[in-house]
Design a protein around this motif. Structure first.
Motif, PDB file in Angstrom:
ATOM      1  N   GLY A 167       0.822  -1.206   0.000  1.00 30.29           N
ATOM      2  CA  GLY A 167       0.000   0.000   0.000  1.00 30.29           C
ATOM      3  C   GLY A 167       0.849   1.246   0.000  1.00 30.29           C
ATOM      4  O   GLY A 167       0.586   2.207  -0.742  1.00 30.29           O
ATOM      5  N   ALA A 168       1.891   1.242   0.821  1.00 28.34           N
ATOM      6  CA  ALA A 168       2.800   2.387   0.870  1.00 28.34           C
ATOM      7  C   ALA A 168       3.559   2.519  -0.438  1.00 28.34           C
ATOM      8  O   ALA A 168       3.730   3.620  -0.972  1.00 28.34           O
ATOM      9  CB  ALA A 168       3.765   2.240   2.044  1.00 28.34           C
ATOM     10  N   CYS A 169       4.016   1.396  -0.988  1.00 30.96           N
ATOM     11  CA  CYS A 169       4.763   1.436  -2.245  1.00 30.96           C
ATOM     12  C   CYS A 169       3.869   1.904  -3.395  1.00 30.96           C
ATOM     13  O   CYS A 169       4.323   2.612  -4.307  1.00 30.96           O
ATOM     14  CB  CYS A 169       5.335   0.062  -2.562  1.00 30.96           C
ATOM     15  N   ARG A 170       2.608   1.496  -3.356  1.00 29.60           N
ATOM     16  CA  ARG A 170       1.678   1.820  -4.436  1.00 29.60           C
ATOM     17  C   ARG A 170       1.460   3.330  -4.560  1.00 29.60           C
ATOM     18  O   ARG A 170       1.201   3.843  -5.660  1.00 29.60           O
ATOM     19  CB  ARG A 170       0.338   1.128  -4.195  1.00 29.60           C
ATOM     20  N   SER A 171       1.553   4.064  -3.457  1.00 29.33           N
ATOM     21  CA  SER A 171       1.276   5.496  -3.493  1.00 29.33           C
ATOM     22  C   SER A 171       2.225   6.239  -4.422  1.00 29.33           C
ATOM     23  O   SER A 171       1.851   7.262  -5.002  1.00 29.33           O
ATOM     24  CB  SER A 171       1.352   6.090  -2.077  1.00 29.33           C
ATOM     25  N   CYS A 172       3.447   5.726  -4.576  1.00 29.19           N
ATOM     26  CA  CYS A 172       4.417   6.375  -5.473  1.00 29.19           C
ATOM     27  C   CYS A 172       4.751   5.529  -6.701  1.00 29.19           C
ATOM     28  O   CYS A 172       5.239   6.068  -7.703  1.00 29.19           O
ATOM     29  CB  CYS A 172       5.717   6.675  -4.732  1.00 29.19           C
ATOM     30  N   HIS A 173       4.512   4.216  -6.620  1.00 36.35           N
ATOM     31  CA  HIS A 173       4.875   3.313  -7.713  1.00 36.35           C
ATOM     32  C   HIS A 173       3.667   2.470  -8.146  1.00 36.35           C
ATOM     33  O   HIS A 173       3.719   1.244  -8.103  1.00 36.35           O
ATOM     34  CB  HIS A 173       6.010   2.385  -7.278  1.00 36.35           C
ATOM     35  N   PRO A 174       2.557   3.100  -8.532  1.00 35.85           N
ATOM     36  CA  PRO A 174       1.326   2.330  -8.833  1.00 35.85           C
ATOM     37  C   PRO A 174       1.502   1.321  -9.967  1.00 35.85           C
ATOM     38  O   PRO A 174       1.009   0.195  -9.870  1.00 35.85           O
ATOM     39  CB  PRO A 174       0.307   3.417  -9.201  1.00 35.85           C
ATOM     40  N   ALA A 175       2.192   1.688 -11.033  1.00 32.27           N
ATOM     41  CA  ALA A 175       2.357   0.775 -12.170  1.00 32.27           C
ATOM     42  C   ALA A 175       3.208  -0.429 -11.781  1.00 32.27           C
ATOM     43  O   ALA A 175       2.884  -1.576 -12.120  1.00 32.27           O
ATOM     44  CB  ALA A 175       2.995   1.513 -13.349  1.00 32.27           C
TER      45      ALA A 175
END
Length: 364
Positions: free
Chosen positions: A19-27
């Motif tokens: 979830g934390a990673c997705r905020s900046c690296h969604p793709a």
């Protein structure tokens, strides 16, 4: 030090959950979630779970399949930390090992051309008059671009190099021929550049695809490294399978390749016998489990750069179409049945198709 790292690990996992990673690296996270890496645990990989229940080597399995979990049976498989905290690879005869960064910090390793000598920490740059502000780096983690193993396939060799069982038999061996090849190493082939920014913080045109191309996911991306051709002979013809990769075409001992060949003549289609390529582990001359094997009963998997010829004693006529399809299976259907796995675990995975017209041209 390792005990300290394991104590600190829960805090890292909270900081770097998807979830934390997705905020900046969604793709990247979306790609990763469908990869074999993300689905590596016993809870998400039915074949691995079935083998794990029978294997006496559960701890060594966990090192790669669930490195952040307390046991190999847990649901947690690989995460972003599983790769981006590897500091170096420790080489051993039986199997290599990933050595992770021990310091209790939020530093991650990565690679980017032009930044090979940099460590980027989060800060705000202001113009000399202070009228403009520019954010540099990520507020979630620091990035160290200096680790050389991230610029080649070396970073993959902790898990993907080799595995030798207690009887001294190679269960799988990738080899290191392609580790340092420019653009054709593990990362260049299995994580090719695709369109889209790697992060929302700093825009880029492309990023490394994190789906990890392989039989589980993205197999079509690997077709460029396979060649199918037809060679006419005095009697019949050969179908040639060429492995253009710098390693054996398949390394896992359960995997099999199947070559399907069909001759189309007018409105009629003649299917020829399926030719199989596999690597069979044995004990006392009979197929057996990896941890019991002490010899090879068969090994017909194409080696690095090798061509395999399959002869068919069938006379071809002008205008005949020879259609060839190379497929792979994660495991043979009889083994799936024996392990009480669903048929889809042994489903055929298309790798390459080709059409040869006698007197015409080959199409791919």
């Amino acid at each position: 030090m390792m005990k300290f790292f394991l104590l600190f690990l829960p805090f890292l996992l909270d900081a770097f959950d998807l979830g934390a990673c997705r905020s900046c690296h969604p793709a990247i996270v979306q790609e990763f979630e469908s990869s074999a890496h993300a689905l590596s645990s016993a809870k998400k990989d039915p074949f691995f779970a079935a083998m794990l229940r029978r294997s006496p080597e559960k701890k060594s399995c966990r090192n790669c399949h669930a490195p952040e979990a307390k046991s190999a049976e847990e649901e947690q498989g690989m995460t972003c930390l599983s790769c981006h905290r590897i500091e170096k690879i420790e080489k051993h005869v039986q199997a290599n090992r990933n050595l992770y960064r021990q310091k209790a910090d939020k530093l991650l390793y990565s690679a980017e051309k032009g930044r090979e000598d940099k460590v980027v920490t989060y800060h705000i740059e202001r113009s000399w008059l202070g009228f403009s502000r520019k954010k540099v780096g990520s507020p979630y983690h620091d990035i160290d671009y200096r680790n050389p193993i991230y610029y080649s396939g070396e970073v993959c060799m902790g898990c993907h190099s080799h595995k030798v069982n207690g009887h001294g038999l190679d269960l799988c061996r990738m080899g290191d021929q392609g580790v340092d090849l420019d653009g054709k190493n593990c990362i260049g082939c299995h994580m090719p550049r695709v369109a889209g920014s790697a992060t929302t913080i700093r825009q880029s045109d492309t990023h490394a695809w994190h789906g990890a191309a392989g039989l589980h996911h993205g197999a079509g991306m690997l077709s460029a490294y396979l060649k199918l051709s037809v060679q006419l002979k005095e009697k019949g013809f050969d179908v040639v399978v060429k492995n253009d990769t710098p390693h054996p075409l398949l390394t896992h001992p359960a995997r099999i390749l199947e070559l399907h060949t069909t001759i189309v003549r007018g409105a009629k289609a003649q299917k020829l016998p399926v030719r199989k390529m596999r690597r069979v582990l044995a004990r006392n001359g009979k197929p057996t489990a990896p941890w019991l094997a002490d010899s090879l009963l068969e090994n017909t998997i194409p080696a690095a750069g090798q061509s395999k010829h399959f002869h068919f004693d069938v006379a071809l006529r002008l205008g005949d179409r020879v259609e060839t399809v190379l497929e792979a299976r994660l495991l043979p259907p009889p083994l799936a049945k024996k392990l009480d796995l669903k048929a889809r675990e042994a489903a055929a995975i298309p790798l390459k198709r080709s059409v040869y017209v006698v007197g015409g041209f080959a199409s791919k």
